[in-house]
Every structure is written in C-alpha cells, then in structure tokens.
Design an enzyme around this catalytic site. Structure first.
Site, PDB file in Angstrom:
ATOM      1  N   HIS A 189     -27.826 156.235-117.332  1.00  0.00           N
ATOM      2  CA  HIS A 189     -28.540 156.673-118.548  1.00  0.00           C
ATOM      3  C   HIS A 189     -29.420 155.526-119.029  1.00  0.00           C
ATOM      4  O   HIS A 189     -28.933 154.569-119.625  1.00  0.00           O
ATOM      5  CB  HIS A 189     -27.536 157.047-119.647  1.00  0.00           C
ATOM      6  CG  HIS A 189     -28.180 157.558-120.897  1.00  0.00           C
ATOM      7  ND1 HIS A 189     -27.771 158.719-121.521  1.00  0.00           N
ATOM      8  CD2 HIS A 189     -29.205 157.093-121.647  1.00  0.00           C
ATOM      9  CE1 HIS A 189     -28.517 158.930-122.591  1.00  0.00           C
ATOM     10  NE2 HIS A 189     -29.400 157.936-122.692  1.00  0.00           N
ATOM     11  N   HIS A 240     -33.587 154.436-120.656  1.00  0.00           N
ATOM     12  CA  HIS A 240     -34.950 154.786-121.089  1.00  0.00           C
ATOM     13  C   HIS A 240     -35.897 153.710-120.568  1.00  0.00           C
ATOM     14  O   HIS A 240     -35.837 152.562-121.016  1.00  0.00           O
ATOM     15  CB  HIS A 240     -35.023 154.852-122.618  1.00  0.00           C
ATOM     16  CG  HIS A 240     -34.096 155.870-123.192  1.00  0.00           C
ATOM     17  ND1 HIS A 240     -34.488 157.164-123.464  1.00  0.00           N
ATOM     18  CD2 HIS A 240     -32.778 155.811-123.503  1.00  0.00           C
ATOM     19  CE1 HIS A 240     -33.453 157.850-123.929  1.00  0.00           C
ATOM     20  NE2 HIS A 240     -32.403 157.049-123.961  1.00  0.00           N
ATOM     21  N   LEU A 241     -36.754 154.099-119.642  1.00  0.00           N
ATOM     22  CA  LEU A 241     -37.731 153.150-119.097  1.00  0.00           C
ATOM     23  C   LEU A 241     -39.076 153.270-119.801  1.00  0.00           C
ATOM     24  O   LEU A 241     -39.927 152.400-119.664  1.00  0.00           O
ATOM     25  CB  LEU A 241     -37.906 153.379-117.590  1.00  0.00           C
ATOM     26  CG  LEU A 241     -36.660 153.139-116.731  1.00  0.00           C
ATOM     27  CD1 LEU A 241     -36.923 153.540-115.284  1.00  0.00           C
ATOM     28  CD2 LEU A 241     -36.204 151.690-116.795  1.00  0.00           C
ATOM     29  N   ARG A 242     -39.282 154.384-120.542  1.00  0.00           N
ATOM     30  CA  ARG A 242     -40.581 154.702-121.163  1.00  0.00           C
ATOM     31  C   ARG A 242     -41.645 154.898-120.084  1.00  0.00           C
ATOM     32  O   ARG A 242     -41.329 155.196-118.943  1.00  0.00           O
ATOM     33  CB  ARG A 242     -41.026 153.634-122.182  1.00  0.00           C
ATOM     34  CG  ARG A 242     -39.941 153.208-123.182  1.00  0.00           C
ATOM     35  CD  ARG A 242     -39.534 154.289-124.132  1.00  0.00           C
ATOM     36  NE  ARG A 242     -38.691 153.743-125.204  1.00  0.00           N
ATOM     37  CZ  ARG A 242     -37.712 154.401-125.777  1.00  0.00           C
ATOM     38  NH1 ARG A 242     -37.392 155.645-125.398  1.00  0.00           N
ATOM     39  NH2 ARG A 242     -37.008 153.856-126.745  1.00  0.00           N
ATOM     40  N   ASN A 294     -37.352 161.562-122.356  1.00  0.00           N
ATOM     41  CA  ASN A 294     -37.905 161.745-123.715  1.00  0.00           C
ATOM     42  C   ASN A 294     -39.192 160.944-123.912  1.00  0.00           C
ATOM     43  O   ASN A 294     -39.311 160.121-124.807  1.00  0.00           O
ATOM     44  CB  ASN A 294     -36.862 161.425-124.804  1.00  0.00           C
ATOM     45  CG  ASN A 294     -36.346 159.992-124.756  1.00  0.00           C
ATOM     46  OD1 ASN A 294     -36.342 159.352-123.696  1.00  0.00           O
ATOM     47  ND2 ASN A 294     -35.894 159.471-125.881  1.00  0.00           N
ATOM     48  N   LYS A 329     -31.421 167.058-119.280  1.00  0.00           N
ATOM     49  CA  LYS A 329     -30.908 166.433-120.497  1.00  0.00           C
ATOM     50  C   LYS A 329     -31.184 167.326-121.691  1.00  0.00           C
ATOM     51  O   LYS A 329     -32.325 167.745-121.906  1.00  0.00           O
ATOM     52  CB  LYS A 329     -31.599 165.076-120.696  1.00  0.00           C
ATOM     53  CG  LYS A 329     -31.292 164.381-122.019  1.00  0.00           C
ATOM     54  CD  LYS A 329     -29.890 163.815-122.057  1.00  0.00           C
ATOM     55  CE  LYS A 329     -29.537 163.227-123.423  1.00  0.00           C
ATOM     56  NZ  LYS A 329     -30.027 161.864-123.584  1.00  0.00           N
ATOM     57  N   HIS A 345     -26.928 164.872-125.351  1.00  0.00           N
ATOM     58  CA  HIS A 345     -26.880 164.014-126.533  1.00  0.00           C
ATOM     59  C   HIS A 345     -25.978 164.752-127.512  1.00  0.00           C
ATOM     60  O   HIS A 345     -26.382 165.754-128.103  1.00  0.00           O
ATOM     61  CB  HIS A 345     -28.276 163.783-127.123  1.00  0.00           C
ATOM     62  CG  HIS A 345     -28.240 162.847-128.288  1.00  0.00           C
ATOM     63  ND1 HIS A 345     -28.704 161.559-128.222  1.00  0.00           N
ATOM     64  CD2 HIS A 345     -27.734 162.997-129.541  1.00  0.00           C
ATOM     65  CE1 HIS A 345     -28.494 160.952-129.386  1.00  0.00           C
ATOM     66  NE2 HIS A 345     -27.919 161.810-130.207  1.00  0.00           N
ATOM     67  N   HIS A 366     -23.372 158.549-123.826  1.00  0.00           N
ATOM     68  CA  HIS A 366     -23.132 157.481-124.812  1.00  0.00           C
ATOM     69  C   HIS A 366     -22.103 157.870-125.865  1.00  0.00           C
ATOM     70  O   HIS A 366     -22.424 157.953-127.046  1.00  0.00           O
ATOM     71  CB  HIS A 366     -24.438 157.015-125.463  1.00  0.00           C
ATOM     72  CG  HIS A 366     -25.432 158.094-125.816  1.00  0.00           C
ATOM     73  ND1 HIS A 366     -25.107 159.201-126.548  1.00  0.00           N
ATOM     74  CD2 HIS A 366     -26.745 158.234-125.523  1.00  0.00           C
ATOM     75  CE1 HIS A 366     -26.168 159.958-126.701  1.00  0.00           C
ATOM     76  NE2 HIS A 366     -27.175 159.394-126.076  1.00  0.00           N
ATOM     77  N   LEU A 420     -28.566 155.334-131.654  1.00  0.00           N
ATOM     78  CA  LEU A 420     -27.967 156.650-131.877  1.00  0.00           C
ATOM     79  C   LEU A 420     -27.284 157.143-130.614  1.00  0.00           C
ATOM     80  O   LEU A 420     -27.863 157.002-129.538  1.00  0.00           O
ATOM     81  CB  LEU A 420     -29.045 157.651-132.308  1.00  0.00           C
ATOM     82  CG  LEU A 420     -29.588 157.429-133.724  1.00  0.00           C
ATOM     83  CD1 LEU A 420     -30.788 158.317-133.989  1.00  0.00           C
ATOM     84  CD2 LEU A 420     -28.499 157.667-134.776  1.00  0.00           C
ATOM     85  N   ASP A 423     -27.982 153.278-121.816  1.00  0.00           N
ATOM     86  CA  ASP A 423     -28.834 153.781-122.898  1.00  0.00           C
ATOM     87  C   ASP A 423     -29.781 152.687-123.381  1.00  0.00           C
ATOM     88  O   ASP A 423     -30.209 152.704-124.544  1.00  0.00           O
ATOM     89  CB  ASP A 423     -28.018 154.347-124.066  1.00  0.00           C
ATOM     90  CG  ASP A 423     -28.846 155.273-124.938  1.00  0.00           C
ATOM     91  OD1 ASP A 423     -29.901 155.749-124.477  1.00  0.00           O
ATOM     92  OD2 ASP A 423     -28.454 155.509-126.090  1.00  0.00           O
ATOM     93  N   HIS A 461     -37.721 149.319-128.005  1.00  0.00           N
ATOM     94  CA  HIS A 461     -38.669 149.523-129.096  1.00  0.00           C
ATOM     95  C   HIS A 461     -39.189 148.138-129.445  1.00  0.00           C
ATOM     96  O   HIS A 461     -38.399 147.183-129.507  1.00  0.00           O
ATOM     97  CB  HIS A 461     -37.975 150.113-130.335  1.00  0.00           C
ATOM     98  CG  HIS A 461     -37.476 151.510-130.151  1.00  0.00           C
ATOM     99  ND1 HIS A 461     -38.289 152.619-130.273  1.00  0.00           N
ATOM    100  CD2 HIS A 461     -36.250 151.984-129.843  1.00  0.00           C
ATOM    101  CE1 HIS A 461     -37.579 153.716-130.064  1.00  0.00           C
ATOM    102  NE2 HIS A 461     -36.334 153.361-129.786  1.00  0.00           N
ATOM    103  N   ALA A 502     -34.299 153.684-133.499  1.00  0.00           N
ATOM    104  CA  ALA A 502     -32.948 153.577-132.914  1.00  0.00           C
ATOM    105  C   ALA A 502     -33.044 153.179-131.452  1.00  0.00           C
ATOM    106  O   ALA A 502     -33.805 153.776-130.691  1.00  0.00           O
ATOM    107  CB  ALA A 502     -32.237 154.920-133.033  1.00  0.00           C
TER     108      ALA A 502
HETATM  109  O1  DOR Z   1     -30.636 154.773-129.800  1.00  0.00           O
HETATM  110  C1  DOR Z   1     -31.192 155.610-129.114  1.00  0.00           C
HETATM  111  N1  DOR Z   1     -32.434 155.412-128.604  1.00  0.00           N
HETATM  112  N2  DOR Z   1     -30.567 156.765-128.871  1.00  0.00           N
HETATM  113  C2  DOR Z   1     -31.169 157.781-128.247  1.00  0.00           C
HETATM  114  O2  DOR Z   1     -30.554 158.805-128.107  1.00  0.00           O
HETATM  115  C3  DOR Z   1     -32.579 157.672-127.810  1.00  0.00           C
HETATM  116  C4  DOR Z   1     -32.993 156.284-127.635  1.00  0.00           C
HETATM  117  C5  DOR Z   1     -34.501 156.117-127.521  1.00  0.00           C
HETATM  118  O3  DOR Z   1     -35.126 156.842-126.739  1.00  0.00           O
HETATM  119  O4  DOR Z   1     -35.059 155.245-128.197  1.00  0.00           O
HETATM  120 ZN    ZN Z   2     -30.498 157.669-124.427  1.00  0.00          ZN
END
Ligand code: DOR
Ligand code: ZN
Length: 344
Positions: free
Chosen positions: A13, A15-17, A41, A99, A136, A174, A219, A247, A251, A263
């Site tokens: 799990h 997030h690479l963006r 996402n 997802k 989620h 998570h 989150l 996770d 940011h 988050a």
């Molecule tokens: O903290 C989080 N950041 N929880 C998530 O479910 C998404 C993630 C994000 O994409 O920034």
């Molecule tokens: Zn996530």
C-alpha cells in the site's frame, strides 16, 4: 540479533503520486522494495485497466537503472465501475486489485463510492474472479467522531459486506484499532489487513501532546496507546493475515504545516528500517520477514521474492527534509531523529 537478512520485502500500500513527484517517490521506495501496490487516488483517479497501464509506464520511467522494481496497479472504485472491468483486470498482468474509498474519506476520495450497495454487482464479479477488494475502512458521516470512524465501518459496512460475499478477498488497509485487528482475526483467511509504520511506532499522544505535530497526521488518524499495543502484537504475531503496507503518502512541507494540513506520512526512504525498529522494540525482530516479505505475496497469490536484503542494528539519522517537486521539500517520518536500524 544485530544483523538480519530477509527475502526482499514488498509494500502492499503506497502513494507514489504522478508527474514530477515520481522523481522522488519511485527511487526512494525501489531501493528497498521489489513490488508495491500503487494507490490510484491521483487527480483524476486511475479508473480503468488502460489508465493503470499508462500510469505504470510513467512510474517505470523513474525506476533507477538496473533496479527490478515491479509496480502492481490498482483501480479506483467509483459508483460507475462496471462489472465487466473485472474480466479485464483478470486478463491484465499488472493490475491486482480495486481500491474502495468511501467518498470524502481522505485525500482525493471525492470520486469514491457513495454507498457500497450501489456497486454490489461489480463486487460480485470480484468475488467470482478472486480479485482483492482493498478498503479504506472509515465511515464518513459528519456526525461520527473521527476516532470512531474505523469501528463504525466494521459494524456498518464490512460485516454486511462479508455476509453477502463470504468468498471475497478483502484487505482492510492501514488498520489503526484493536477493533479492526480483532475483527480481522475473527474472519476467514480471505480477510487480511495492512499495517503502517506510523501506527506501530506512534499513538495520538505523540501527535498532540506538547504541541500538534502535523507530520504525524494521517488517515485513519493515530489512536490511543492501547490500540498501538494491539497492532504491535498482531503485526509481530506471525499471523499471515497481517502484512506490510506503508501508506507512505507525500505532501509538500507547506501543505502539511498549514492551517488546513493534509493527511499523510512520508516513510518511503526508510520504511523497512522503521518496521525493524518497531519489531525490535517488542523483541520480535525475527518475525519481520513473514510480515514484510511473505504474507502479502501469499495473500495476493503472487510468488515470494527470491532476492534478499540485509538490515543491521546501527544508528541512522533520518534527514531533516528531502527535495520534492521543483522547489519544494518534504519532511519524512522521524525527520532529524536517530533510528537504530539501517539497510546495508
Ligand atoms: O493519510 C493518508 N494519506 N491517508 C490516506 O488514506 C490517503 C493518503 C494520501 O493520499 O495522502
Ligand atoms: Zn493510503
């Protein structure tokens, strides 16, 4: 044990963006992990197999020369995801799951599912083809307290879902509470969970006592210490239902240190060392390999990796900040602090 060698781990799990962010996130993650489940996402989200293949190609452009990183792709469930997309997933060799974000639950979840019963026809196909549904697990109703949202999801969404689809493969992503850990323990082997480093290493006091620490805000939100203790217990128990999912969610510093902070914790560069730290703190370093390198692959029905990595018990100072995008920075988890494990 001061040195351990494990099968190369996978991150189930992350997030690479997209775009320039990949310059940072892909090399950071690929230096430790062989495979990663890449969260969809994005803006706009990755909704079809064709979009997932295109996203995978963009990721691959940032894999360092000679590195064998293998991104595994996931589709983003919307109210409109058609049942016939499942056969396309089955036929693809790079998409492994879908997802589901309840609409409004977290970063870029506005296109998520508004009511899970609306997508039962597609879930039925997933059960038939054994495509895992990644959740989620938080309800989003305004009146539900943020600390109760995971528990309410178990009762109101997940229990009825499992009753309806007892053979569906589900990963509760998570997890943050004893309620979720115990719930997963009570289900069949089709139901598993991922656990992040931050939920093993911190609790809400770390985030809120003595001043708010925005870089620990993620989150689902960190919970009280009793939940942290349960998560450490199940993660280090050797039970294959619990496996690694960082996770890691980048940011930029100014988006976190903000009147309305985003988050997400960025753990990618040293995630495996952070897990080693957590396992070692409870005297269970020998259980790390199953959690990090075996159980996730087994659940997804993928072969275990054959290469190994070695971790050494040796101080490592985590950088204060890392370059991100053109002229921004990111504050990684444990920034400026010393941890006791290092990948050699
Ligand atoms: O903290 C989080 N950041 N929880 C998530 O479910 C998404 C993630 C994000 O994409 O920034
Ligand atoms: Zn996530």
């Amino acid at each position: 044990m001061n040195t351990i060698t494990l099968t190369q781990p996978d991150d189930w799990h992350v997030h690479l963006r997209d775009g320039l962010a990949l310059e940072r996130t892909v090399p950071d993650l690929a230096k430790q992990f062989r495979r990663a489940i890449c969260m969809p996402n994005l803006v706009p989200p990755v909704k079809t197999v064709d979009e997932a293949i295109a996203y995978r190609n963009r990721i691959m452009q940032h894999v360092p020369e000679g590195n064998l990183f293998d991104p595994r792709m996931v589709l983003y469930f919307t109210d409109q995801t058609p049942p016939d997309e499942i056969a396309k997933i089955k036929a693809s060799n790079c998409v492994n799951a879908i997802k589901l974000y309840p609409a409004g639950a977290t970063t870029n979840s506005d296109n998520g599912v508004s009511d899970i019963r609306k997508v039962y026809a597609t879930i039925e196909e997933m059960e038939k083809h054994q495509i895992p549904l990644l959740l989620h697990g938080e309800v989003t109703h305004k009146h539900v307290d943020i600390f109760d949202r995971e528990k309410r999801f178990l009762d109101e969404v997940l229990s009825p879902l499992i009753q309806q689809f007892p053979d569906l493969k589900i990963v509760l992503e998570h997890i943050t509470t004893s309620d979720a850990a115990n719930f997963v323990l009570e289900q069949s082997k089709k139901v598993a969970a991922t656990i992040t480093p931050q939920h093993l290493l911190f609790n809400r006091n770390d985030m809120l006592v003595g001043g708010v620490k925005p870089h620990l805000y993620c989150l689902p939100i960190l919970k009280r210490q009793t939940h942290q203790t349960t998560l450490l217990e199940v993660a280090t128990s050797g039970n294959p239902k619990f496996f690694l999912g960082t996770d890691s969610a980048p940011h930029a510093q100014n988006a976190k240190e903000n009147a309305c902070g985003c988050a997400g914790c960025y753990s990618a560069p040293t995630a495996i060392e952070l897990y080693a730290q957590a396992f070692d703190q409870v005297g269970r370093i020998e259980r790390l390999e199953g959690f990090a390198s075996h159980f996730g692959a087994d659940f997804y029905g993928l072969p275990r990796n054959t290469d190994t990595i070695t971790l050494k018990k040796e101080d490592q100072v985590i950088p204060e900040r890392l370059d991100y995008l053109e002229d921004q920075q990111i504050i990684p988890l444990y920034a400026g602090q010393t941890i006791q494990w290092r990948k050699v």
